[in-house]
Design an enzyme around this catalytic site. Structure first.
Site, PDB file in Angstrom:
ATOM      1  N   ARG A 143     -21.510  34.325 -38.356  1.00 25.52           N
ATOM      2  CA  ARG A 143     -21.308  33.757 -37.047  1.00 25.52           C
ATOM      3  C   ARG A 143     -20.606  34.718 -36.139  1.00 25.52           C
ATOM      4  O   ARG A 143     -20.387  34.710 -34.973  1.00 25.52           O
ATOM      5  CB  ARG A 143     -20.386  32.466 -36.859  1.00 25.52           C
ATOM      6  N   LYS A 147     -29.855  23.364 -38.269  1.00 20.84           N
ATOM      7  CA  LYS A 147     -29.956  24.251 -39.322  1.00 20.84           C
ATOM      8  C   LYS A 147     -29.753  23.305 -40.694  1.00 20.84           C
ATOM      9  O   LYS A 147     -30.587  23.606 -41.707  1.00 20.84           O
ATOM     10  CB  LYS A 147     -28.765  24.997 -39.033  1.00 20.84           C
ATOM     11  N   ARG A 171     -18.394  13.119 -37.714  1.00 13.62           N
ATOM     12  CA  ARG A 171     -17.743  14.426 -37.069  1.00 13.62           C
ATOM     13  C   ARG A 171     -17.055  14.245 -35.974  1.00 13.62           C
ATOM     14  O   ARG A 171     -17.659  14.033 -34.707  1.00 13.62           O
ATOM     15  CB  ARG A 171     -18.757  15.450 -37.075  1.00 13.62           C
ATOM     16  N   ARG A 176     -17.771  24.733 -28.390  1.00 13.86           N
ATOM     17  CA  ARG A 176     -18.545  25.250 -29.421  1.00 13.86           C
ATOM     18  C   ARG A 176     -19.735  26.000 -28.960  1.00 13.86           C
ATOM     19  O   ARG A 176     -20.006  26.991 -29.394  1.00 13.86           O
ATOM     20  CB  ARG A 176     -19.105  24.239 -30.510  1.00 13.86           C
ATOM     21  N   ARG A 215     -25.733  12.693 -32.790  1.00 19.89           N
ATOM     22  CA  ARG A 215     -25.495  12.796 -34.250  1.00 19.89           C
ATOM     23  C   ARG A 215     -24.100  12.261 -34.483  1.00 19.89           C
ATOM     24  O   ARG A 215     -23.692  11.648 -35.772  1.00 19.89           O
ATOM     25  CB  ARG A 215     -25.291  14.345 -34.571  1.00 19.89           C
TER      26      ARG A 215
HETATM   27  P1  ADP Z   1     -22.547  23.253 -35.969  1.00 17.92           P
HETATM   28  O1  ADP Z   1     -23.175  24.576 -36.540  1.00 17.92           O
HETATM   29  O2  ADP Z   1     -23.231  22.167 -35.783  1.00 17.92           O
HETATM   30  O3  ADP Z   1     -21.340  23.344 -35.007  1.00 17.92           O
HETATM   31  P2  ADP Z   1     -21.060  23.739 -38.636  1.00 17.92           P
HETATM   32  O4  ADP Z   1     -20.959  22.507 -39.444  1.00 17.92           O
HETATM   33  O5  ADP Z   1     -21.873  24.875 -38.986  1.00 17.92           O
HETATM   34  O6  ADP Z   1     -21.439  22.978 -37.412  1.00 17.92           O
HETATM   35  O7  ADP Z   1     -19.623  24.198 -38.306  1.00 17.92           O
HETATM   36  C1  ADP Z   1     -18.781  23.376 -37.857  1.00 17.92           C
HETATM   37  C2  ADP Z   1     -17.431  24.367 -37.795  1.00 17.92           C
HETATM   38  O8  ADP Z   1     -17.031  24.958 -38.725  1.00 17.92           O
HETATM   39  C3  ADP Z   1     -17.672  25.266 -36.529  1.00 17.92           C
HETATM   40  O9  ADP Z   1     -17.562  24.638 -35.056  1.00 17.92           O
HETATM   41  C4  ADP Z   1     -16.736  26.301 -36.743  1.00 17.92           C
HETATM   42  O10 ADP Z   1     -15.264  25.874 -36.171  1.00 17.92           O
HETATM   43  C5  ADP Z   1     -16.550  26.278 -38.367  1.00 17.92           C
HETATM   44  N1  ADP Z   1     -17.328  27.215 -38.991  1.00 17.92           N
HETATM   45  C6  ADP Z   1     -18.581  26.869 -39.874  1.00 17.92           C
HETATM   46  N2  ADP Z   1     -19.043  28.267 -39.855  1.00 17.92           N
HETATM   47  C7  ADP Z   1     -18.296  29.160 -39.730  1.00 17.92           C
HETATM   48  C8  ADP Z   1     -18.247  30.830 -39.680  1.00 17.92           C
HETATM   49  N3  ADP Z   1     -19.127  31.296 -40.380  1.00 17.92           N
HETATM   50  N4  ADP Z   1     -17.180  31.383 -39.058  1.00 17.92           N
HETATM   51  C9  ADP Z   1     -16.075  30.743 -38.469  1.00 17.92           C
HETATM   52  N5  ADP Z   1     -15.942  29.255 -38.354  1.00 17.92           N
HETATM   53  C10 ADP Z   1     -17.128  28.543 -38.991  1.00 17.92           C
END
Ligand code: ADP
Length: 190
Positions: free
Chosen positions: A89, A14, A134, A146, A128
């Site tokens: 999400r 993404k 991270r 996750r 990554r």
């Molecule tokens: P990825 O999709 O690679 O896991 P992101 O950078 O999008 O990583 O998100 C990292 C973390 O941030 C998620 O695992 C979650 O804990 C939190 N997070 C991100 N976006 C949301 C959301 N819309 N609602 C709740 N938690 C979120």
């Protein structure tokens, strides 16, 4: 306005594809993950709260995430359109986004859902981790959490947009540019 929800499991690409789309269509990029990480780095109250969930591979609570997203939308009144990356999400987040956009006289144009098999996701995230710094990428147990969270809480959001005839599934396997072309094609045929 062109408002794209870029959707997919962790590691689907993404962030990488968002970079291409914002340039091509002059969209404002709103990545909830990036905003949380900036808050963690800045040691804000929101950052401390978000970190306690992110480190475990759990979602940050809806109310917190929705309020944050609302504030970001309000910071960008001149935007030609948005790319939502990592949001919504959950189904309540999707409902909240619909009403936030409706209050601005606009709506989600399209959900692009990147499809990538679970084994490939795990490989990409561990790769990554070598450069992202991270901690949620470095621990296989957190990665699994996750992915489980995605399957249970996030994947149903696809049905929400399918019900509005806005879902387009995109094969997320292949070269980066090849996948970008698939996304452009879906957007250009709107
Ligand atoms: P990825 O999709 O690679 O896991 P992101 O950078 O999008 O990583 O998100 C990292 C973390 O941030 C998620 O695992 C979650 O804990 C939190 N997070 C991100 N976006 C949301 C959301 N819309 N609602 C709740 N938690 C979120």
């Amino acid at each position: 306005m062109l408002n794209i929800v870029l959707f997919g499991p962790p590691g689907a690409g993404k962030g990488t594809q968002s970079e291409k789309l914002i340039e091509q269509y002059q969209l404002k990029h709103l990545s909830t993950g990036d905003i949380f990480r900036a808050n963690i780095k800045g040691e804000t109250e929101l950052g401390t709260l978000a970190k306690s969930y992110i480190d475990k591979g759990q979602l940050v609570p809806d109310e917190v995430t929705i309020n944050m997203l609302k504030a970001e939308l309000e910071k960008n009144p001149e935007a030609k359109g948005f790319i939502f990356d990592g949001f919504p999400r959950t189904t309540p987040q999707a409902e909240a986004l619909d009403s936030l956009l409706a209050s601005k006289g606009t709506e989600v144009s399209l959900m692009l859902a990147l499809e990538v098999p679970e084994d490939e996701l795990k490989t990409r995230l561990l790769e990554r981790a070598k450069t992202s710094g991270r901690s949620d990428d470095a621990d296989p147990a957190v990665i699994q959490n996750r992915i489980n969270t995605y399957n249970k809480e996030t994947a149903p959001v696809k049905h929400f947009y399918a019900g509005q005839n806005k879902l387009q599934e995109i094969n997320g396997l292949g070269g980066i540019d090849e996948i970008t072309q698939r996304l452009y094609k879906a957007i250009d045929s709107l």
